[in-house]
Design an enzyme around this catalytic site. Sequence first.
Site, PDB file in Angstrom:
ATOM      1  CG  HIS A 118      -2.502  -4.583  -0.542  1.00 22.53           C
ATOM      2  ND1 HIS A 118      -3.288  -3.587  -1.064  1.00 22.53           N
ATOM      3  CD2 HIS A 118      -2.613  -5.643  -1.368  1.00 22.53           C
ATOM      4  CE1 HIS A 118      -3.875  -4.039  -2.162  1.00 22.53           C
ATOM      5  NE2 HIS A 118      -3.487  -5.292  -2.373  1.00 22.53           N
ATOM      6  N   GLY A 119       0.311  -2.445   1.800  1.00 23.00           N
ATOM      7  CA  GLY A 119       0.814  -1.774   3.004  1.00 23.00           C
ATOM      8  C   GLY A 119       2.316  -1.892   3.153  1.00 23.00           C
ATOM      9  CG  HIS A 121      -3.487  -0.086   3.662  1.00 26.37           C
ATOM     10  ND1 HIS A 121      -4.398  -1.084   3.879  1.00 26.37           N
ATOM     11  CD2 HIS A 121      -3.020  -0.275   2.399  1.00 26.37           C
ATOM     12  CE1 HIS A 121      -4.489  -1.841   2.787  1.00 26.37           C
ATOM     13  NE2 HIS A 121      -3.666  -1.378   1.877  1.00 26.37           N
ATOM     14  N   GLY A 122      -0.822   2.929   5.487  1.00 25.71           N
ATOM     15  CA  GLY A 122      -0.598   4.219   6.132  1.00 25.71           C
ATOM     16  C   GLY A 122       0.814   4.406   6.674  1.00 25.71           C
ATOM     17  CG  ASP A 135      -4.844  -0.039  -4.353  1.00 26.12           C
ATOM     18  OD1 ASP A 135      -4.714  -1.241  -4.078  1.00 26.12           O
ATOM     19  OD2 ASP A 135      -4.354   0.888  -3.650  1.00 26.12           O
ATOM     20  CG  ASN A 139      -0.199  -2.854  -3.596  1.00 29.57           C
ATOM     21  OD1 ASN A 139       0.298  -3.440  -4.555  1.00 29.57           O
ATOM     22  ND2 ASN A 139      -1.501  -2.848  -3.358  1.00 29.57           N
ATOM     23  CG  ASP A 167      -0.802   5.730  -1.799  1.00 28.26           C
ATOM     24  OD1 ASP A 167      -0.208   6.757  -2.173  1.00 28.26           O
ATOM     25  OD2 ASP A 167      -2.044   5.693  -1.666  1.00 28.26           O
ATOM     26  CG  ASP A 185     -10.011  -5.491  -0.047  1.00 31.92           C
ATOM     27  OD1 ASP A 185     -10.344  -6.539   0.547  1.00 31.92           O
ATOM     28  OD2 ASP A 185      -9.371  -4.575   0.502  1.00 31.92           O
ATOM     29  CD  GLU A 230      -6.451  -7.842   1.271  1.00 40.51           C
ATOM     30  OE1 GLU A 230      -6.444  -6.950   0.398  1.00 40.51           O
ATOM     31  OE2 GLU A 230      -6.146  -7.644   2.460  1.00 40.51           O
TER      32      GLU A 230
HETATM   33  P1  13P Z   1       1.137   1.915   2.072  1.00 44.29           P
HETATM   34  O1  13P Z   1       0.176   2.748   2.835  1.00 44.29           O
HETATM   35  O2  13P Z   1       2.040   1.153   2.976  1.00 44.29           O
HETATM   36  O3  13P Z   1       1.905   2.705   1.058  1.00 44.29           O
HETATM   37  O4  13P Z   1       0.286   0.815   1.260  1.00 44.29           O
HETATM   38  C1  13P Z   1      -0.262   1.126   0.009  1.00 44.29           C
HETATM   39  C2  13P Z   1      -1.211   0.079  -0.464  1.00 44.29           C
HETATM   40  O5  13P Z   1      -1.266  -1.040   0.004  1.00 44.29           O
HETATM   41  C3  13P Z   1      -2.077   0.442  -1.601  1.00 44.29           C
HETATM   42  O6  13P Z   1      -2.965  -0.570  -1.888  1.00 44.29           O
HETATM   43  O1  G3H Z   2      -4.463   1.130   0.081  1.00 47.41           O
HETATM   44  C1  G3H Z   2      -4.860   2.282  -0.020  1.00 47.41           C
HETATM   45  C2  G3H Z   2      -4.125   3.254  -0.849  1.00 47.41           C
HETATM   46  O2  G3H Z   2      -3.078   3.827  -0.121  1.00 47.41           O
HETATM   47  C3  G3H Z   2      -5.048   4.268  -1.449  1.00 47.41           C
HETATM   48  O3  G3H Z   2      -5.459   5.198  -0.509  1.00 47.41           O
HETATM   49  O4  G3H Z   2      -7.943   5.327  -0.768  1.00 47.41           O
HETATM   50  O5  G3H Z   2      -6.620   7.224   0.233  1.00 47.41           O
HETATM   51  O6  G3H Z   2      -6.475   6.747  -2.212  1.00 47.41           O
HETATM   52  P1  G3H Z   2      -6.711   6.183  -0.820  1.00 47.41           P
HETATM   53 ZN    ZN Z   3      -3.605  -1.698  -0.184  1.00 49.43          ZN
END
Ligand code: 13P
Ligand code: G3H
Ligand code: ZN
Length: 330
Positions: A232-233, A196-197, A100, A275, A277, A122, A152
């Site tokens: 993503h995100g 993200h986040g 990723d 995606n 996380d 990326d 991307e």
């Molecule tokens: P989230 O932070 O929304 O879970 O996104 C995760 C992501 O895009 C990992 O590449």
């Molecule tokens: O897109 C990012 C993912 O959430 C991974 O996060 O780099 O903190 O492992 P990280």
């Molecule tokens: Zn991502």
Amino acid sequence: MTATATKNVSYKELGFVNTRDMFDKAMKGGYAVPAYNFNNMEQLQAIITACVQSRSPVILQVSKGARDYANATLLRWMGRGAVEMMKELGQPVPVALHLDHGDTFELCKSCIDYGFSSVMIDASSKPFDENVALTRQVVEYAHPREVTVEGELGVLAGIEDHVSAEKSHYTNPADVEAFVKKTGVDSLAISIGTSHGAYKFKLKPGESVPPLRFDILEEVERRIPGFPIVLHGASSVLQDYIAMINKFGGKMEGAAGIPEEQLRQAAKSAVCKINIDSDGRLVMTAVVRKVFAEKPGEFDPRKYLGPAREALIKMYAEKNQTVLGSAGRV
Ligand code: 13P
Ligand code: G3H
Ligand code: ZN
């Protein structure tokens, strides 16, 4: 490190598949394959168990940070262990091991050599021509090894403020044909308003989350029909778990994510990979906080990570069923 640990290995020896067939089926079936990040054993167990139970293909996602945290060699064998465990359960599902947000050719190459079946390069923050050149370099290393590559275009905002939406660089649909043609990538991540986040939007009281830019997605689909798109995100930042975190000593006021209906709508389109996380992180944090608050004398990690794993299984299985639409597709 031993010779075994440093030996190049093909993902095929580890039991993984690349994403090509997964995305073909997802495109035809109107669903998206879940791409769940993991850093530790309980997350991995939960992802695999949920996907076996719900009969969903899955992309196990490893970031650079996860690789540094857990050790690259250990992660590779953990992934393989998950595939073996699944076979023993008698109901294997297709599993891809994916890098990723790879940010350099060297990192992508290292993951391919370590047995990843798919990598993301990326270079979206670089100028278009540099993005093309770096992505092409990764494709040229990956494709002879039958490893699939995600590129991307467009930049996801850190914390989006829809009042000043120009701060986030949405994908320009005019760029996608040339990018796909020049790089030879297998899938394309685009920016349509996700980020993200756990704080994706800064909402004032009474405001609701602004809709994703489905107009951009449609224009991208028109220009590269049938080409797999990645979102993503895409965590929804589940409010029950935010409430649980805040109730048991945490402080996450104002955390907000992408509404599930919007993700379901995206999954029905050319979006073949979603995606997630942060939602996993939130579930784990909420349950661990609850156990600590209710049983302050608890000190056996199995007693707090175990319940967190159970909650994760439930959350991932529900996502597959109601958001991704990937349940029952194997
Ligand atoms: P989230 O932070 O929304 O879970 O996104 C995760 C992501 O895009 C990992 O590449
Ligand atoms: O897109 C990012 C993912 O959430 C991974 O996060 O780099 O903190 O492992 P990280
Ligand atoms: Zn991502």
